[in-house]
Design an enzyme around this catalytic site. Structure first.
Site, PDB file in Angstrom:
ATOM      1  N   CYS A 156       0.851  -1.195   0.000  1.00 41.42           N
ATOM      2  CA  CYS A 156       0.000   0.000   0.000  1.00 41.42           C
ATOM      3  C   CYS A 156       0.887   1.245   0.000  1.00 41.42           C
ATOM      4  O   CYS A 156       1.685   1.437   0.915  1.00 41.42           O
ATOM      5  CB  CYS A 156      -0.919   0.037   1.212  1.00 41.42           C
ATOM      6  SG  CYS A 156      -1.927   1.543   1.216  1.00 41.42           S
TER       7      CYS A 156
ATOM      8  N   THR B 269      -0.917  -0.110  -6.807  1.00 44.94           N
ATOM      9  CA  THR B 269      -0.877   1.133  -7.578  1.00 44.94           C
ATOM     10  C   THR B 269       0.537   1.702  -7.675  1.00 44.94           C
ATOM     11  O   THR B 269       1.401   1.440  -6.837  1.00 44.94           O
ATOM     12  CB  THR B 269      -1.783   2.194  -6.922  1.00 44.94           C
ATOM     13  OG1 THR B 269      -1.424   2.313  -5.551  1.00 44.94           O
ATOM     14  CG2 THR B 269      -3.247   1.791  -7.032  1.00 44.94           C
TER      15      THR B 269
END
Lengths: 258, 318
Positions: free
Chosen positions: B143, B207
């Site tokens: 994350c 991401t």
């Protein structure tokens, strides 16, 4: 936990009007959404070429005519593209979404809208007929929208502009302050810029009148899954992060921290 | 892995050609909404039954509840979006008590995505999840939006291996899939490290770190200044990394990153993915996973291949 109930579909634009500079009014044929919509809810609109949908509040839903009306301001490239769609074009919508205003049957309501916060006030005040009052604030006369619609709904209207070019000069909070000296509505609804909301909530509290505010935040999914549109809220005396798309956009003023 | 839960694929006869098997789990099809894009599944249920999905990777959880990052947490980008939610979640105990029982009735594979700022937190969560009916654990070491932990584990081979090993020991009955970060120099090194530490699978990519700035205010749009980029913009990066990792390890790979159409999903499988997660596409089109499944089914029927799993790793590199 309440079951989530909304629709996803493509709906034709029946009518398009420019209401003021960069403010557009679209009427859509959307029977299922029009039937289910509550005042204060919104639709999440897909715009070709953009990754994120645009959340737009419902201005008016007419289940008899199967129509849905949205009024929005061009704020960036996405809303600009939306404003350029012609009548007859199809819009991909998710809706109705979120929690709307509580309507009090037989009660008296005052709706306070600032700028592009005005459109959802039409749906909110319509159920009250002559027992509704709408206070609208705009920058200037050229930005004034929807006043005839409020009159048609039976509401008493008070118009304010920052520069005094239409209605009275000054902020909506001054007009509300004056109104509350003589009238005691059962509920006050508000949608607009943050300082306006704070002012309205302070007045409602001072007069011990229930108040609901409609908030705005950058959104992702629009249905409560992605958690990007947080806002500080309070439940049982404890602060927590609620989400504007699912827990709102309408909150009781004492349940949210502005 | 002796007492695996009932495989959801057993009840999905119509999707026989789409079935895939990964870490001993049968998926009725390879399409799974990605962690963070689908909550705990409740929101999209009014549009389609969750049983149509191959699985669900639930919102990333931590040991204790987290409020997440300040707003704004989202910004649009060319062909994508940045997010900076910061792992807002109700905590693993809440998940086990209030969300998991409902999810386990949905006849689909449930993947518990969890992240921790310490090895101890991750171990504690793994112990708790090992005693539940979740089908798989996805250990998120990637994350980009939380300072402590998260990505800290994911950019260093030794830490990635340590936390993987600890979680695997704490959850011996569940397949453990480690979610990798693309924000590294060599993703295959991390993949090999977690494989050696006992990971049953890897998922990628999380991401890519990005930034947008508002011209008028000269402020970053995200309150945390930077956030994770997802959406079609990252798709080719994801395909490349899935291909590299699939060639570097012998454990299965779950691929994700910008998948929006069935062709994207098929491409990701050719690159080496056994299953494919769908994230940002849901925000534009909430039906994306269903349309991808339908598209893959039609492709299998029309191309005459016997099973979608024929695609896995089928790319013919030059």
């Amino acid at each position: 936990m309440n079951p989530v109930s909304f629709f996803h579909g493509v709906y034709p634009i029946l009518r398009k009007r420019a209401l003021a500079k960069e403010i557009y009014d679209l009427t859509l044929h959307a029977p299922d959404i029009a039937m289910a919509a509550q005042p204060g809810q919104f639709v999440h609109i897909r715009v070709d070429g953009f990754q994120l949908r645009r959340p737009i509040s419902i201005c008016e839903a007419d289940p008899c005519r199967s129509t849905l009306r949205i009024v929005f301001e061009v704020r960036g490239d996405g809303t600009k593209a939306l404003s350029q769609l012609p009548e007859g074009a199809l819009l991909d919508l998710l809706g109705p979404l979120g929690k709307g205003f509580d309507i009090l049957p037989g009660g008296k309501a005052v709706a306070v809208g600032g700028g592009i916060g005005v459109p959802p006030m039409l749906a909110a005040i319509q159920p009250y007929g002559n027992d509704g009052t709408v206070i609208c604030g705009f920058r200037s006369a050229t930005a004034v929208i929807l006043q005839e619609d409020f009159v048609r709904a039976g509401a008493q209207t008070l118009l304010c502009t920052d520069d005094g070019t239409a209605g009275r000069k000054g902020f909506v909070t001054a007009a509300l302050d004056e109104l509350l000296r003589t009238e005691k509505p059962d509920i006050i609804y508000a949608c607009g810029p943050q300082p306006m909301l704070k002012g309205v909530v302070a007045l409602a509290q001072a007069h011990s009148i229930r108040c609901q505010v409609s908030l705005e935040e950058r959104m992702g999914c629009g249905v409560g899954a992605c958690l990007v549109c947080g806002c500080k809220a309070v439940k049982d005396g404890e602060e927590y992060i609620a989400h504007v798309c699912k827990d709102g956009p309408v909150f009781d003023s004492d349940a949210v921290i502005l | 892995m002796s007492d695996l839960p009932i495989s959801p694929a057993q009840t999905a006869s119509d999707d026989g050609h789409l079935a895939v098997r990964m870490c001993g789990i049968d998926f009725k099809n390879p399409i799974i909404p990605a962690s963070g894009a689908f909550g705990f599944g409740r929101e999209y249920e009014s549009l389609y039954p969750l049983s149509r999905l191959g699985g669900i990777s639930v919102k990333g959880m931590t040991l204790h509840k987290r409020d997440g990052n300040p707003m704004p947490r989202v910004a649009e980008t060319p062909a994508g979006m940045l997010n900076s939610v910061g792992l807002q979640n109700p905590g693993v105990d809440y998940f086990i008590e209030h969300e998991l029982p409902n999810l386990l009735t949905k006849d689909t594979v449930i993947i518990a995505n969890c992240a921790g700022s310490t090895v101890e937190d991750c171990t504690e969560m793994a112990k708790k999840l090992n005693r539940t009916g979740v089908h798989m654990i996805e250990l998120n070491i990637s994350c980009p939006n939380v300072k402590a932990g998260g990505l800290a584990f994911g950019v260093d081979c030794q830490s990635a291996a340590t936390v993987t090993h600890a979680v695997k020991n704490a959850a011996p009955d569940k397949p453990v899939m480690v979610k990798l970060s693309p924000n590294v120099t060599d993703i295959t090194a991390i993949a090999k490290a977690v494989e050696a530490a006992g990971a049953d699978a890897v998922s990628l990519i999380n991401t890519l770190l990005g930034m947008r700035i508002d011209l008028a205010s000269r402020r970053p749009i995200l309150k945390q200044n930077v956030g994770g980029l997802s959406g079609p913009a990252v798709f080719p990066v994801a395909v490349r990394m899935v291909w590299q990792v699939a060639n570097a390890v012998s454990i299965p790979v779950m691929g994700m990153g910008g998948v929006s159409t069935w062709k994207d999903a098929a491409e990701m499988m050719l690159a080496g993915a056994t299953c494919v997660q769908v994230g940002a596409a849901l925000f534009q089109n909430p039906l994306a996973p269903i349309e991808i499944i339908d598209g893959l089914r039609q492709y299998v029927e029309e191309s005459g291949i016997s099973s979608i799993s024929d695609l896995i790793g089928g790319v013919q590199p030059w």
